[in-house]
Scaffold this active site. Structure first.
Site, PDB file in Angstrom:
ATOM      1  N   PRO A   2       0.844  -1.208   0.000  1.00 46.51           N
ATOM      2  CA  PRO A   2       0.000   0.000   0.000  1.00 46.51           C
ATOM      3  C   PRO A   2       0.880   1.259   0.000  1.00 46.51           C
ATOM      4  O   PRO A   2       1.766   1.407   0.826  1.00 46.51           O
ATOM      5  CB  PRO A   2      -0.783  -0.099   1.313  1.00 46.51           C
ATOM      6  CG  PRO A   2      -0.647  -1.507   1.760  1.00 46.51           C
ATOM      7  CD  PRO A   2       0.661  -2.001   1.218  1.00 46.51           C
ATOM      8  N   GLU A   3       0.654   2.113  -0.979  1.00 47.21           N
ATOM      9  CA  GLU A   3       1.390   3.376  -1.063  1.00 47.21           C
ATOM     10  C   GLU A   3       0.499   4.497  -0.538  1.00 47.21           C
ATOM     11  O   GLU A   3      -0.649   4.269  -0.166  1.00 47.21           O
ATOM     12  CB  GLU A   3       1.802   3.628  -2.522  1.00 47.21           C
ATOM     13  CG  GLU A   3       2.858   2.664  -3.039  1.00 47.21           C
ATOM     14  CD  GLU A   3       4.228   2.881  -2.398  1.00 47.21           C
ATOM     15  OE1 GLU A   3       4.454   3.946  -1.782  1.00 47.21           O
ATOM     16  OE2 GLU A   3       5.072   1.978  -2.509  1.00 47.21           O
TER      17      GLU A   3
END
Ligand code: ZN
Length: 269
Positions: A2-3
């Site tokens: 997850p960015e």
């Protein structure tokens, strides 16, 4: 992984819980990246959530007398379920019980983390973070000034969380392409004008990615960490040996600081 855009999307999905009370919490496995502290349950049970915000890739639950700091790590995700539902999955590590809903933290690889603190600004995870990329503090002058003494390559520099938060590997390659800057360039060689274009490119790519993440949210409500990327038209990332979308050149792939890096030698100087 997850960015920043996926974290922003997750944070948005949690907004209905603002002003709601966490009745209790059930921790199935305390061994995340850091072991969950013994008094965590006591600190947050029967406490109202005042607001839910994001700092870098941390989701912050602002409670009446402290803060929950949640990081999704490599594979963490959050599901929201009705209190009555009995659907549990393998790797559900933390379950927050609210009046009529459950917030479930699932993490296969357990690189995520959760902490409670009374002092957010001085917490070891938060205190050394650079400015938010979409804030006014991240600007041409700031980047130029901070880059004068650095001899690392510019890609590594913008991925350093002390310089600016939330620029992951994919976004770094894309932003440098849009700014016309070669990722191999030594940081202190970039000009003020380069800084101006780079700041603008970083802000633009993250804004687009956040917007796309928001589209995912409507479809699934809870968040899948990888969804967003496929909706963004990537110009260089993952396009090794393919034709550049701006010139007749070919995209190169190199490894910089152990990370895959893509660029066009013709467009990026
Ligand atoms: Zn090109």
């Amino acid at each position: 992984m997850p960015e920043l855009p996926e974290v922003e999307t997750t944070m948005s999905a949690l907004q209905p819980f603002v002003e709601k009370k966490i009745v209790s919490v059930d921790i199935k496995n305390r061994n995340l990246r850091w072991k969950i502290e013994k008094d965590f349950e006591n600190n947050i049970s029967n406490k109202k959530i005042i607001s839910i915000t994001r700092r870098a890739k941390y989701i912050i639950f602002n409670m009446l007398d402290g803060f929950i700091i949640l990081h999704l790590g490599m594979s963490g995700n959050i599901r929201i379920q009705d209190l009555k539902s009995n659907i549990y999955k393998k790797h559900d590590h933390i379950i927050f019980y609210l009046k009529d809903k459950k917030i479930i933290y699932n993490d296969i690889r357990r690189f995520g983390s959760i902490h409670f603190t009374h002092d957010l600004k001085d917490h070891f995870l938060i205190k050394n973070l650079g400015p938010e990329p979409l804030s006014k503090d991240f600007n041409k002058k700031y980047l130029f000034d901070i880059s004068r003494k650095s001899k690392t390559n510019i890609k590594n520099f913008i991925m350093n969380q002390k310089v600016v938060v939330g620029v992951g590997n994919i976004y770094a390659s894309e932003a440098l392409f849009h700014a016309g800057i070669n990722p191999n360039r030594t940081t202190n060689s970039i000009s003020e004008d380069d800084c101006k274009r780079l700041v603008k490119s970083i802000k633009n790519i993250l804004k687009v990615a956040i917007k796309m993440g928001g589209t995912t949210l409507k479809d699934f409500y809870s968040v899948d960490g990888s969804e967003g990327y496929f909706k963004i038209k990537l110009k260089v990332y993952g396009r090794e040996n393919k034709k550049c979308r701006s010139c007749k050149g070919v995209i190169s792939k190199i490894v910089l600081n152990q990370r895959s890096t893509f660029y066009c030698d013709n467009c990026q100087k």
